[in-house]
Scaffold this active site. Structure first.
Site, PDB file in Angstrom:
ATOM      1  N   ASP A   1      32.719  29.016  45.639  1.00 22.80           N
ATOM      2  CA  ASP A   1      33.910  28.257  45.283  1.00 22.80           C
ATOM      3  C   ASP A   1      33.580  26.767  45.220  1.00 22.80           C
ATOM      4  O   ASP A   1      32.877  26.233  46.091  1.00 22.80           O
ATOM      5  CB  ASP A   1      34.994  28.520  46.334  1.00 22.80           C
ATOM      6  CG  ASP A   1      36.250  27.719  46.092  1.00 22.80           C
ATOM      7  OD1 ASP A   1      36.923  27.968  45.083  1.00 22.80           O
ATOM      8  OD2 ASP A   1      36.554  26.835  46.917  1.00 22.80           O
TER       9      ASP A   1
ATOM     10  N   GLU B   1      31.092  28.552  40.797  1.00 19.46           N
ATOM     11  CA  GLU B   1      32.246  27.959  40.136  1.00 19.46           C
ATOM     12  C   GLU B   1      31.841  26.507  39.921  1.00 19.46           C
ATOM     13  O   GLU B   1      31.867  25.703  40.854  1.00 19.46           O
ATOM     14  CB  GLU B   1      33.496  28.038  41.014  1.00 19.46           C
ATOM     15  CG  GLU B   1      34.727  27.458  40.316  1.00 19.46           C
ATOM     16  CD  GLU B   1      35.958  27.406  41.214  1.00 19.46           C
ATOM     17  OE1 GLU B   1      37.066  27.602  40.688  1.00 19.46           O
ATOM     18  OE2 GLU B   1      35.804  27.165  42.427  1.00 19.46           O
TER      19      GLU B   1
END
Length: 704
Positions: free
Chosen positions: A342, A378
């Protein structure tokens, strides 16, 4: 109680069959107490007197799995110097393998009294916070092996442990929403029938429900609020939180592996749940605030490139060690197959800018364990220069946000996207080819947990996040969505038919694109969140997958399966190298490996690519001109395909090119309600004219 010196490594609580070794790092502490917690609310404190390189440690014979514990750190509390030690706060072990309980958000879990952020709060937090748990590391894995599915054979399925399983009618109520539910035959059967090879789980590291959300009657449903990087989230366990969550998670992984499904974790190493300077003192802040967090020039405050209040200090050797130890633990002890990072751009911020040569990447590159599993970035954060799609090191794959945006724009009729679309369809060579990466570096997706579901993407022009309690201010306002003529639910049959066709267009495009496809859980059922594009706080039916009732006439699940299996059956859709745009040597085929045509069947020119209103084209994929060899060096041969895209608002005639095959079979037609013609369905010959309905695509197949 006997207290032996113990060892400084491994950090955390390590049970060896006779007792437990405890070790914790803090450079800021004057002294640290290990507190063993008892069910009657009392605690036994043991001072950790042995110190090696700022790691305090002790071995306690007879301390067994299930024992709850925490740390109390005695040291300076001087926020103006970045120091926030406070022995009144019972702290979680950063290396805890399991966590018991939850935070009840009394004032005692904060280092200051409400309304006095510069003061000190000496209220005992122990009755109001979570505790660490000693776990038994032993587990019968049997003959479990990581499936190690090659990227070109991978189909990712992003899912939430609770959201995927909470309403499945075949699951016993006591298992719904848990790790055990993931291992249930009904869930595994659905994934295998769909053709999924990897389950990408939204955060399962122990996380915290924010104080603000708890007060509002909401919760941090998504889980991007980690407090324990080694512990499976305890609320997803069906039968206890004194270490049972570890056994249950391992059992789920073992069952998924038996079905050939990899388990990839969405991990949040960029920040913690302690938030900004007004956040609670749960673990890292009280142990050694300045060693774990990036502080501003005024050390009272935290640098925030994540939008969550803090960022971990990625140039601290102790932070880097913790992250690498965590990653290795989940691979070696929990048998997971990879990670999706993330806000991964934050991990590359060793100083200020995003740096692909940062220490984190160096450590991953040389690590013999972590470097061998799937690593998915990401590739952005909210800091300056944080959008880094295409800029991660060669061994990484990336969520390709440019693919998502371009495909959405094409099908909603945004002009001047045809050339961009061609690049995304063929693996985004402009992003990945220059550093030696292949099409498989691109994780292609149209939807994910963050944003509209696929149903809502074609049903709403605007976000509708009122349920989140933020006056619809939260969430992305520019979604590249189109409601097909009516906002939200409607009974207009023309609108409903167009929406269904658009969803088939998205599913087909995703599976026909080079790269690695990722589905978002429930999109195969046209899952809706009522237009909420930021359901991070909605632990309710609004965000859960609603499984279709038996006998449902919805054709989207069957169409999705058909497209996944079409991809899996044909290597021409999952090439490991970029197209050459010319005939391939040694294949005895004079045709190029790829060719682009106008709807009139003529090869595309530069003028055609640049036409502002161009919304239609055909692409020929030559199954006889695949340049990469098979696993034993053999030549790979496949059928050839002609993909016809009509993203315009009018029906159009497409001419089958003259010199690229005489006879073709129509195998996909998104204008059909089922999307897939029967095996003895329509055929086409070179020079034939096919009429494609507005906003539809057709796939023709020619045997090798």
């Amino acid at each position: 109680m006997q207290v032996w010196p113990g060892e400084a490594y491994p950090l955390g609580a390590t049970y060896d069959g006779a007792g437990t070794n405890f070790a914790v790092f803090s450079e800021a502490a004057d002294r640290i107490e290990l507190c063993l917690l008892h069910d009657d609310g009392s605690e036994t404190a043991v001072e950790l007197r042995e110190t090696d390189a700022f790691v305090r440690h002790a071995y306690l014979p007879g301390v067994m799995p299930g024992q709850r514990y925490g740390f109390r750190v005695h040291g300076p509390y001087a926020p103006e110097r970045g120091q926030r030690c406070n022995s009144a706060k019972l702290l979680l072990d950063p290396y805890a393998k399991a966590v018991s309980g939850s935070v009840d958000w009394g004032e005692s879990v904060y280092g200051y009294h409400f309304g006095e952020p510069d003061g000190r709060n000496d209220m005992d937090s122990a009755p109001h916070t979570m505790t660490s748990v000693v776990v038994n590391p032993y587990f019968d894995w049997g003959d479990d092996r990581l499936p190690r599915t090659d990227y070109h054979k991978t189909v990712l399925y992003e899912a939430h442990v609770k959201g995927l399983t909470m309403t499945h009618p075949a699951l016993p109520p006591e298992l719904r929403g848990t790790y055990a539910a993931l291992a249930h035959p009904a869930i595994i059967e659905h994934l295998t029938e769909l053709g999924v090879t990897a389950l990408e789980l939204m955060p399962v590291h122990q996380f915290v429900n924010d104080h603000r959300l708890a007060d509002a009657g909401l919760s941090n449903y998504w889980g991007y609020n980690t407090i324990g990087f080694f512990a499976p989230h305890n609320a997803y366990a069906s039968w206890g939180d004194r270490g049972q969550q570890v056994l249950e998670f391992k059992s789920a992984v073992r069952a998924l592996h038996e079905a050939g499904i990899e388990v990839i974790l969405d991990v949040v190493y960029n920040h913690t749940a302690e938030g900004n300077h007004l956040g609670p003192t749960l673990s890292f802040r009280g142990l050694d605030n300045a060693s774990y967090y990036r502080l501003t020039d005024d050390p009272r405050y935290y640098m925030d490139t994540t939008g969550t209040g803090n960022s971990l200090l990625m140039r601290s050797p102790h932070v880097l060690q913790m992250i690498m130890d965590s990653l290795r633990y989940w691979v070696l002890e929990m048998h997971v197959d990879g990670f999706r990072f993330d806000l991964a751009a934050t991990l590359a911020r060793q100083f200020h800018e995003v740096d692909r040569l940062s220490s984190f990447f160096d450590l991953v590159q040389q690590d013999p364990v972590v470097s061998q599993v799937k690593l998915i970035a990401e590739p952005w954060d909210v800091g300056e220069g944080g959008y880094q799609v295409g800029n991660f090191p060669p061994m990484w794959t990336e969520w390709n946000g440019k693919y998502r945006d371009t495909v959405r724009d094409l099908w909603r009729g945004e002009p001047r996207t045809l050339a961009e679309f061609a690049g995304r369809l063929t693996g985004s060579s402009d992003l990945y080819q220059d550093d030696g990466r292949r099409p498989l570096a691109s994780i292609n997706f149209v939807t994910c947990h963050d944003g509209f579901t696929m149903h809502d993407l074609v049903s709403y022009n605007e976000k509708h996040n009122e349920a989140n309690g933020e006056d619809n201010r939260d969430g992305e306002s520019f979604n590249r969505s189109w409601n097909c003529g009516a906002e939200g639910e409607t009974e207009d049959t023309d609108v409903l038919e167009l929406r269904a066709r658009q969803m088939r267009n998205f599913m087909a495009t995703l599976m026909l694109s080079q790269g690695v496809p990722m589905l978002s859980h429930g999109d195969e059922f046209a899952r809706t969140q009522g237009g909420n594009n930021n359901a991070y706080c909605q632990d309710s039916e609004l965000a859960w997958v609603r499984w279709p009732e038996k006998g449902s006439k919805d054709t989207l699940p069957a169409f999705t399966r058909a497209m996944v299996w079409l991809r899996r059956d044909h290597p021409v859709f999952r090439r490991r190298r970029f197209f050459h745009g010319r005939p391939v040597e040694g294949t005895h085929d004079e045709l190029s490996d790829i060719a682009w045509f106008t709807p009139e069947g003529e090869e595309m020119t530069q003028r055609d690519w640049g036409a502002s209103q161009a919304m239609a084209l055909s692409v020929f994929l030559n199954g006889n001109a695949i340049s990469e060899p098979g696993p034993r060096g053999e030549r790979i041969q496949d059928d050839s395909f002609l993909l016809m895209f009509n993203a315009s608002p009018q029906a159009m005639e497409f001419v089958v090119p003259i010199n690229h095959g005489k006879q073709w079979q129509v195998v996909v037609d998104t204008a059909r309600p089922d999307g897939v013609p029967p095996a003895d369905g329509p055929k086409a010959a070179a020079g034939d004219r096919l009429t494609l309905k507005d906003r539809s695509l057709t796939v023709l197949q020619r045997p090798a």
